[in-house]
Design a protein around this motif. Sequence first.
Motif, mmCIF file in Angstrom:
data_model
loop_
_atom_site.group_PDB
_atom_site.id
_atom_site.type_symbol
_atom_site.label_atom_id
_atom_site.label_comp_id
_atom_site.label_asym_id
_atom_site.label_seq_id
_atom_site.Cartn_x
_atom_site.Cartn_y
_atom_site.Cartn_z
ATOM 1 N N ILE A 59 7.171 8.329 8.328
ATOM 2 C CA ILE A 59 7.404 9.761 8.504
ATOM 3 C C ILE A 59 7.718 10.451 7.181
ATOM 4 O O ILE A 59 7.197 11.534 6.893
ATOM 5 C CB ILE A 59 8.554 10.006 9.506
ATOM 6 N N THR A 60 8.562 9.826 6.358
ATOM 7 C CA THR A 60 8.993 10.482 5.127
ATOM 8 C C THR A 60 7.960 10.405 4.008
ATOM 9 O O THR A 60 7.913 11.292 3.150
ATOM 10 C CB THR A 60 10.317 9.877 4.622
ATOM 11 N N HIS A 61 7.146 9.357 4.006
ATOM 12 C CA HIS A 61 6.128 9.177 2.963
ATOM 13 C C HIS A 61 4.782 8.806 3.594
ATOM 14 O O HIS A 61 4.220 7.741 3.326
ATOM 15 C CB HIS A 61 6.566 8.086 1.978
ATOM 16 N N PRO A 62 4.253 9.682 4.445
ATOM 17 C CA PRO A 62 3.012 9.353 5.160
ATOM 18 C C PRO A 62 1.808 9.152 4.250
ATOM 19 O O PRO A 62 0.953 8.311 4.549
ATOM 20 C CB PRO A 62 2.817 10.560 6.088
ATOM 21 N N ALA A 63 1.734 9.891 3.154
ATOM 22 C CA ALA A 63 0.581 9.752 2.255
ATOM 23 C C ALA A 63 0.528 8.351 1.668
ATOM 24 O O ALA A 63 -0.537 7.712 1.613
ATOM 25 C CB ALA A 63 0.649 10.797 1.139
ATOM 26 N N GLU A 64 1.683 7.843 1.224
ATOM 27 C CA GLU A 64 1.732 6.505 0.635
ATOM 28 C C GLU A 64 1.436 5.435 1.687
ATOM 29 O O GLU A 64 0.710 4.472 1.425
ATOM 30 C CB GLU A 64 3.107 6.251 0.012
ATOM 31 N N VAL A 65 1.998 5.608 2.887
ATOM 32 C CA VAL A 65 1.767 4.633 3.958
ATOM 33 C C VAL A 65 0.300 4.633 4.370
ATOM 34 O O VAL A 65 -0.322 3.572 4.521
ATOM 35 C CB VAL A 65 2.671 4.941 5.171
ATOM 36 N N ASN A 66 -0.270 5.818 4.550
ATOM 37 C CA ASN A 66 -1.672 5.897 4.969
ATOM 38 C C ASN A 66 -2.603 5.308 3.915
ATOM 39 O O ASN A 66 -3.583 4.633 4.245
ATOM 40 C CB ASN A 66 -2.054 7.347 5.256
ATOM 41 N N SER A 67 -2.314 5.575 2.655
ATOM 42 C CA SER A 67 -3.134 5.025 1.580
ATOM 43 C C SER A 67 -3.060 3.498 1.577
ATOM 44 O O SER A 67 -4.082 2.815 1.386
ATOM 45 C CB SER A 67 -2.658 5.570 0.226
ATOM 46 N N TYR A 68 -1.871 2.961 1.805
ATOM 47 C CA TYR A 68 -1.691 1.503 1.826
ATOM 48 C C TYR A 68 -2.442 0.888 3.004
ATOM 49 O O TYR A 68 -3.139 -0.131 2.840
ATOM 50 C CB TYR A 68 -0.194 1.191 1.916
ATOM 51 N N ILE A 69 -2.322 1.493 4.168
ATOM 52 C CA ILE A 69 -3.026 0.994 5.351
ATOM 53 C C ILE A 69 -4.534 1.045 5.133
ATOM 54 O O ILE A 69 -5.257 0.094 5.447
ATOM 55 C CB ILE A 69 -2.641 1.799 6.602
ATOM 56 N N ARG A 70 -5.005 2.153 4.597
ATOM 57 C CA ARG A 70 -6.448 2.313 4.380
ATOM 58 C C ARG A 70 -6.970 1.246 3.427
ATOM 59 O O ARG A 70 -8.062 0.689 3.622
ATOM 60 C CB ARG A 70 -6.734 3.720 3.841
ATOM 61 N N GLN A 71 -6.194 0.967 2.392
ATOM 62 C CA GLN A 71 -6.581 -0.074 1.429
ATOM 63 C C GLN A 71 -6.741 -1.422 2.121
ATOM 64 O O GLN A 71 -7.713 -2.160 1.873
ATOM 65 C CB GLN A 71 -5.512 -0.145 0.341
ATOM 66 N N ILE A 72 -5.807 -1.752 3.001
ATOM 67 C CA ILE A 72 -5.851 -3.036 3.704
ATOM 68 C C ILE A 72 -7.007 -3.075 4.700
ATOM 69 O O ILE A 72 -7.723 -4.081 4.799
ATOM 70 C CB ILE A 72 -4.510 -3.293 4.419
ATOM 71 N N LEU A 73 -7.211 -1.988 5.438
ATOM 72 C CA LEU A 73 -8.315 -1.946 6.392
ATOM 73 C C LEU A 73 -9.649 -2.155 5.693
ATOM 74 O O LEU A 73 -10.514 -2.903 6.170
ATOM 75 C CB LEU A 73 -8.324 -0.602 7.129
ATOM 76 N N ASN A 74 -9.821 -1.499 4.561
ATOM 77 C CA ASN A 74 -11.075 -1.646 3.824
ATOM 78 C C ASN A 74 -11.229 -3.053 3.252
ATOM 79 O O ASN A 74 -12.330 -3.605 3.213
ATOM 80 C CB ASN A 74 -11.137 -0.612 2.698
ATOM 81 N N GLU A 75 -10.118 -3.645 2.827
ATOM 82 C CA GLU A 75 -10.161 -5.011 2.288
ATOM 83 C C GLU A 75 -10.553 -6.003 3.380
ATOM 84 O O GLU A 75 -11.379 -6.896 3.153
ATOM 85 C CB GLU A 75 -8.797 -5.370 1.704
ATOM 86 N N VAL A 76 -9.973 -5.841 4.576
ATOM 87 C CA VAL A 76 -10.312 -6.730 5.686
ATOM 88 C C VAL A 76 -11.763 -6.529 6.107
ATOM 89 O O VAL A 76 -12.488 -7.502 6.369
ATOM 90 C CB VAL A 76 -9.367 -6.489 6.881
ATOM 91 N N ALA A 77 -12.209 -5.281 6.163
ATOM 92 C CA ALA A 77 -13.594 -4.998 6.534
ATOM 93 C C ALA A 77 -14.564 -5.626 5.549
ATOM 94 O O ALA A 77 -15.599 -6.183 5.935
ATOM 95 C CB ALA A 77 -13.820 -3.486 6.610
ATOM 96 N N SER A 78 -14.223 -5.561 4.263
ATOM 97 C CA SER A 78 -15.073 -6.155 3.233
ATOM 98 C C SER A 78 -15.134 -7.665 3.383
ATOM 99 O O SER A 78 -16.204 -8.276 3.248
ATOM 100 C CB SER A 78 -14.537 -5.778 1.853
#
Length: 239
Positions: A207-226
């Motif tokens: 909630i307090t740092h959604p941009a950082e959390v979303n960026s981290y999640i997106r990085q992991i999702l893309n890494e797993v997809a790759s």
Amino acid sequence: MSTTSVDTPPLVLLSGLAADARIFAPQKISFPQMHCPGWLEPERSETINDYAGRLAETLDNDPCIIGGASFGGIVALHLAEHVDARAVILIGSIRAPSQLPMFARCARPLGFLIPFIPVRLLQVLTRPIATPFGKRHAPFVYGLACQFRDSNPVVFKWSLRRILDWSITPKVSCPVFQLHGDRDWTLPLRYTDPDEIVAGGGHVLSITHPAEVNSYIRQILNEVASTLSTAREHHGPQQ
């Protein structure tokens, strides 16, 4: 908007103690495919691992990426033993009982007092905060108060007890990624060793740092997809 691959497995996130899916509202906007299952009512004296087994039965039997905030991250680690998890994401959570803060370990002998916590009374006392006035002047505290007010006392007490008696580190076969705030006073940074640190981040990063959390999640999702895409190229479609 999410830029993750269509080949990315579903994302399942578990909320923390006395919290629900609202804690991941900023993530739901960026990851519409995200699923935040509600907490099941625990059975008497049920272990975290047994609880995770029951929770797994409510999920699809497909490969997935799981994670959680705080206590939800601990349960996610155990859940990874029961589902086809391709990664675990810890958000303001910890990897092992040895990373619990000293005050939690010292409080273990007091676990027998948890049944006597007046959760209903405490929920009533939060009502002045969970009002339009609170929302206008302290929106963050308002959000947490609303979640605590709506939480199930049985789940709350069980979760608190399981935190205090957590002693077995789950055997997770997939990668574990950990994001932590440097101002987390609930699970202090000095007791754990995260992969990435959010400067100025407290305990409720989603909630307090959604941009950082979303960026981290997106990085992991893309890494797993790759990784999955590369595996298909070399070995054909996975069953």
